[in-house]
Write a protein that holds these residues in place. Structure first.
Motif, PDB file in Angstrom:
ATOM      1  N   ASP A 187      34.643 -15.623   8.105  1.00 23.79           N
ATOM      2  CA  ASP A 187      34.820 -16.421   6.884  1.00 23.79           C
ATOM      3  C   ASP A 187      34.393 -17.872   7.074  1.00 23.79           C
ATOM      4  OD1 ASP A 187      35.930 -14.836   4.666  1.00 23.79           O
ATOM      5  OD2 ASP A 187      37.583 -14.431   6.021  1.00 23.79           O
ATOM      6  N   ASP A 188      34.737 -18.454   8.221  1.00 21.97           N
ATOM      7  CA  ASP A 188      34.473 -19.875   8.403  1.00 21.97           C
ATOM      8  C   ASP A 188      32.988 -20.192   8.522  1.00 21.97           C
ATOM      9  OD1 ASP A 188      34.268 -18.615  10.863  1.00 21.97           O
ATOM     10  OD2 ASP A 188      35.372 -20.156  11.970  1.00 21.97           O
ATOM     11  N   MET A 189      32.158 -19.200   8.825  1.00 24.23           N
ATOM     12  CA  MET A 189      30.719 -19.402   8.993  1.00 24.23           C
ATOM     13  C   MET A 189      29.897 -18.897   7.811  1.00 24.23           C
ATOM     14  SD  MET A 189      30.161 -18.368  12.986  1.00 24.23           S
ATOM     15  CE  MET A 189      31.077 -19.177  14.299  1.00 24.23           C
ATOM     16  N   THR A 190      30.552 -18.413   6.786  1.00 22.09           N
ATOM     17  CA  THR A 190      29.827 -17.699   5.729  1.00 22.09           C
ATOM     18  C   THR A 190      28.887 -18.588   4.943  1.00 22.09           C
ATOM     19  OG1 THR A 190      31.530 -15.993   5.558  1.00 22.09           O
ATOM     20  CG2 THR A 190      30.101 -16.276   3.664  1.00 22.09           C
ATOM     21  N   LEU A 191      29.218 -19.856   4.747  1.00 21.25           N
ATOM     22  CA  LEU A 191      28.318 -20.733   4.002  1.00 21.25           C
ATOM     23  C   LEU A 191      26.961 -20.813   4.691  1.00 21.25           C
ATOM     24  CD1 LEU A 191      27.760 -22.696   1.689  1.00 21.25           C
ATOM     25  CD2 LEU A 191      28.779 -24.517   3.083  1.00 21.25           C
ATOM     26  N   GLY A 192      26.943 -21.070   5.982  1.00 13.36           N
ATOM     27  CA  GLY A 192      25.686 -21.100   6.718  1.00 13.36           C
ATOM     28  C   GLY A 192      25.010 -19.744   6.743  1.00 13.36           C
ATOM     29  N   PHE A 193      25.802 -18.694   6.886  1.00 13.78           N
ATOM     30  CA  PHE A 193      25.283 -17.329   6.902  1.00 13.78           C
ATOM     31  C   PHE A 193      24.535 -17.024   5.607  1.00 13.78           C
ATOM     32  CE2 PHE A 193      25.419 -12.729   6.757  1.00 13.78           C
ATOM     33  CZ  PHE A 193      25.455 -12.301   8.077  1.00 13.78           C
ATOM     34  N   MET A 194      25.129 -17.417   4.477  1.00 14.34           N
ATOM     35  CA  MET A 194      24.499 -17.156   3.179  1.00 14.34           C
ATOM     36  C   MET A 194      23.228 -17.972   3.016  1.00 14.34           C
ATOM     37  SD  MET A 194      26.421 -14.866   1.689  1.00 14.34           S
ATOM     38  CE  MET A 194      26.024 -14.969  -0.056  1.00 14.34           C
ATOM     39  N   ALA A 195      23.250 -19.225   3.451  1.00 15.00           N
ATOM     40  CA  ALA A 195      22.071 -20.083   3.321  1.00 15.00           C
ATOM     41  C   ALA A 195      20.895 -19.533   4.109  1.00 15.00           C
ATOM     42  CB  ALA A 195      22.403 -21.496   3.787  1.00 15.00           C
ATOM     43  N   MET A 196      21.186 -18.797   5.184  1.00 14.84           N
ATOM     44  CA  MET A 196      20.131 -18.263   6.033  1.00 14.84           C
ATOM     45  C   MET A 196      19.649 -16.876   5.600  1.00 14.84           C
ATOM     46  SD  MET A 196      21.456 -19.609   9.753  1.00 14.84           S
ATOM     47  CE  MET A 196      19.983 -19.080  10.631  1.00 14.84           C
ATOM     48  N   GLY A 197      20.240 -16.336   4.534  1.00 18.15           N
ATOM     49  CA  GLY A 197      19.747 -15.060   4.020  1.00 18.15           C
ATOM     50  C   GLY A 197      20.777 -13.975   3.873  1.00 18.15           C
ATOM     51  N   GLY A 198      22.057 -14.274   4.189  1.00 20.60           N
ATOM     52  CA  GLY A 198      23.105 -13.294   3.960  1.00 20.60           C
ATOM     53  C   GLY A 198      23.334 -13.062   2.478  1.00 20.60           C
ATOM     54  N   VAL A 199      23.962 -11.943   2.160  1.00 23.03           N
ATOM     55  CA  VAL A 199      24.201 -11.621   0.747  1.00 23.03           C
ATOM     56  C   VAL A 199      25.678 -11.410   0.435  1.00 23.03           C
ATOM     57  CG1 VAL A 199      21.907 -10.642   0.388  1.00 23.03           C
ATOM     58  CG2 VAL A 199      23.778  -9.143   1.125  1.00 23.03           C
ATOM     59  N   HIS A 230      31.908 -27.237  -2.000  1.00 18.21           N
ATOM     60  CA  HIS A 230      33.233 -27.647  -2.471  1.00 18.21           C
ATOM     61  C   HIS A 230      34.259 -26.548  -2.200  1.00 18.21           C
ATOM     62  CE1 HIS A 230      36.434 -29.129  -5.070  1.00 18.21           C
ATOM     63  NE2 HIS A 230      36.427 -27.963  -5.680  1.00 18.21           N
ATOM     64  N   LEU A 231      33.910 -25.308  -2.484  1.00 19.19           N
ATOM     65  CA  LEU A 231      34.837 -24.195  -2.261  1.00 19.19           C
ATOM     66  C   LEU A 231      35.033 -23.926  -0.771  1.00 19.19           C
ATOM     67  CD1 LEU A 231      33.641 -21.863  -5.149  1.00 19.19           C
ATOM     68  CD2 LEU A 231      35.887 -22.959  -4.961  1.00 19.19           C
ATOM     69  N   GLN A 232      33.978 -24.108   0.026  1.00 15.14           N
ATOM     70  CA  GLN A 232      34.126 -23.979   1.476  1.00 15.14           C
ATOM     71  C   GLN A 232      35.172 -24.971   1.995  1.00 15.14           C
ATOM     72  OE1 GLN A 232      33.112 -22.117   3.922  1.00 15.14           O
ATOM     73  NE2 GLN A 232      32.959 -23.339   5.786  1.00 15.14           N
ATOM     74  N   ASP A 233      35.098 -26.223   1.538  1.00 16.47           N
ATOM     75  CA  ASP A 233      36.061 -27.239   1.964  1.00 16.47           C
ATOM     76  C   ASP A 233      37.485 -26.871   1.520  1.00 16.47           C
ATOM     77  OD1 ASP A 233      34.019 -28.685   3.110  1.00 16.47           O
ATOM     78  OD2 ASP A 233      33.853 -30.126   1.462  1.00 16.47           O
ATOM     79  N   ARG A 234      37.578 -26.290   0.356  1.00 25.59           N
ATOM     80  CA  ARG A 234      38.901 -25.907  -0.150  1.00 25.59           C
ATOM     81  C   ARG A 234      39.487 -24.719   0.624  1.00 25.59           C
ATOM     82  NH1 ARG A 234      39.929 -24.528  -6.585  1.00 25.59           N
ATOM     83  NH2 ARG A 234      42.127 -23.876  -6.382  1.00 25.59           N
ATOM     84  N   LEU A 235      38.625 -23.820   1.062  1.00 30.07           N
ATOM     85  CA  LEU A 235      39.069 -22.596   1.731  1.00 30.07           C
ATOM     86  C   LEU A 235      39.148 -22.713   3.247  1.00 30.07           C
ATOM     87  CD1 LEU A 235      37.039 -20.005  -0.369  1.00 30.07           C
ATOM     88  CD2 LEU A 235      39.537 -20.033  -0.148  1.00 30.07           C
ATOM     89  N   TYR A 236      38.450 -23.684   3.821  1.00 27.19           N
ATOM     90  CA  TYR A 236      38.319 -23.712   5.278  1.00 27.19           C
ATOM     91  C   TYR A 236      39.664 -23.713   6.015  1.00 27.19           C
ATOM     92  CZ  TYR A 236      37.052 -24.852  10.003  1.00 27.19           C
ATOM     93  OH  TYR A 236      36.937 -24.820  11.362  1.00 27.19           O
ATOM     94  N   PRO A 237      40.649 -24.533   5.626  1.00 31.11           N
ATOM     95  CA  PRO A 237      41.922 -24.471   6.348  1.00 31.11           C
ATOM     96  C   PRO A 237      42.563 -23.082   6.316  1.00 31.11           C
ATOM     97  CG  PRO A 237      41.813 -26.483   5.054  1.00 31.11           C
ATOM     98  CD  PRO A 237      40.651 -25.621   4.617  1.00 31.11           C
TER      99      PRO A 237
END
Length: 291
Positions: A187-199, A230-237
Motif C-alpha cells: 500500500d505504501d508504494m502504490t502511488l509510485g507503482f501506479m505512476a510506473m504502469g501499475g493498474v 493528496h489521498l496518499q498523504d491522507r492514507l500513509y499513516p
C-alpha cells in the motif's frame, strides 16, 4: 482484466468459527464503498489457519454476496502443487473469477521449479492466474525472466508484486507486455507503482478505508496525480499503522473502531496487536478522517 482498489479481505471469526454473516455484510460494505474487486482467503484473510472446508466456504460466501457485481480473485496458493490445483478447482467450482497464487513458500523451489509449478496449474485448471510475489514472506523470489516465461501461459494474466522493488514495474512491462496486469502488493508504494504502469493494488488498507482507497485508485487511473498525492498523504499513516504489529491484528482492531460489532478474534499463532500498535492505528484513523 483486474484493476483499481482490491481489498485482501480479513476473515471474521466468532466463537472460533468463520462468521459468515458478518463476512457477507463486510463484502457488501466493500462493494458499496467502491472497491473494484475482492480477494478472499489471502494472507490477510488468515488462510494459513483455515482448513480446506473453511477456505472454500469463505470463497463461496464472497462469490455469492458479490453476485457478479465485482470480480472475486480467490487465494489458492500452496507450496504443494497438487494442493494448489485442488484449491483452484474448488474456487472455479464456486464461481471465482481468478486465482491468486502465492509463490511456493518454505521449500524454496528453483526458477525451473516455479515454471513447472505454474505450467501444471495452467494445464489443470482454466481459472485465470494472478502470480503473487512476496519474498519477505515466502523466501522465494521470481525473476523478471521467469515471470516473462510464465506470462506466456494463456491463463497467467498478471502479478501482485510485493517485492518492494518499484523498478520491476518497468522491467515487467518490457518483459511481459503492457497488457500484463500489474497490481501493487504494498500500500505504501502504490502511488509510485501506479505512476510506473501499475493498474491497481491488492490492498490491506482497503479493508479499513475502502472509499478512500477506491478514490485514490480512480485518481491514479484517471491521471489525476494531484488528487492521488493528496489521498496518499491522507492514507500513509494508516498504511504504516496496519503493519505496526503482525497482520491482520491491527486491521481487525481498526475495523472494530469503525464497526464496534466487528470481531477482533484471530487464530493462533496470530495474536492481538500491542498497545503501541493500537495507538498508532487510532492516530492514523483520525488522520484519515475515519473516526
Amino acid at each position: 482484466m483486474f484493476r483499481g482498489s482490491i481489498p485482501a479481505l480479513v476473515t471474521p471469526f466468532r466463537d472460533e468459527a468463520f462468521d459468515e454473516g458478518r463476512f457477507r455484510d463486510f463484502v457488501e460494505w466493500q462493494i458499496a464503498e467502491g472497491s473494484h474487486a475482492l480477494v478472499p482467503v489471502g494472507t490477510t484473510g488468515e488462510s494459513a489457519t483455515l482448513d480446506a472446508e473453511e477456505h472454500y466456504r469463505v470463497i463461496a460466501a464472497c462469490v455469492a454476496q458479490a453476485a457478479g457485481r465485482v470480480p472475486v480473485i480467490a487465494g489458492c496458493g500452496s507450496n504443494n502443487t497438487a494442493v494448489a490445483i485442488q484449491n483452484m478447482k474448488a474456487a472455479e467450482a464456486r464461481g471465482a473469477d481468478a486465482a491468486l497464487i502465492v509463490l511456493p513458500y518454505y521449500n524454496r523451489p528453483s526458477q525451473d521449479g516455479l515454471i513447472r509449478h505454474f505450467e501444471l496449474l495452467a494445464e489443470a485448471c482454466s481459472l485465470p492466474i494472478v502470480v503473487y510475489n512476496v519474498p519477505g514472506r515466502t523466501v522465494t523470489d521470481i525473476t523478471v525472466e521467469t515471470l516473462a516465461r510464465i506470462a506466456k501461459l494463456p491463463t497467467v494474466i498478471g502479478i501482485k508484486d510485493a517485492s518492494g522493488n518499484l523498478a520491476r514495474v518497468s522491467a515487467h512491462r518490457l518483459a511481459c507486455g503492457e497488457d500484463f496486469v500489474q497490481l501493487s502488493g504494498n500500500d505504501d508504494m502504490t502511488l509510485g507503482f501506479m505512476a510506473m504502469g501499475g493498474v491497481g493494488a491488492i490492498s490491506v488498507t482497503a479493508n479499513v478505508a475502502p472509499r478512500l482507497c477506491a478514490d485514490f485508485q480512480n485518481a491514479c487511473l484517471g491521471g489525476d496525480w494531484g488528487t492521488a498525492l493528496h489521498l496518499q498523504d491522507r492514507l500513509y499513516p494508516l498504511h504504516a499503522a496496519l503493519f505496526s504489529d503482525a497482520s491482520p491484528g491491527p486491521t481487525k482492531y481498526a475495523l472494530s473502531r469503525i464497526f464496534p460489532d466487528f470481531p477482533q478474534a484471530l487464530r493462533l499463532p496470530m495474536s492481538p496487536p500491542s498497545e503501541a500498535s493500537r495507538r498508532a492505528v487510532d492516530a492514523a484513523l483520525a488522520h484519515a478522517g475515519l473516526v
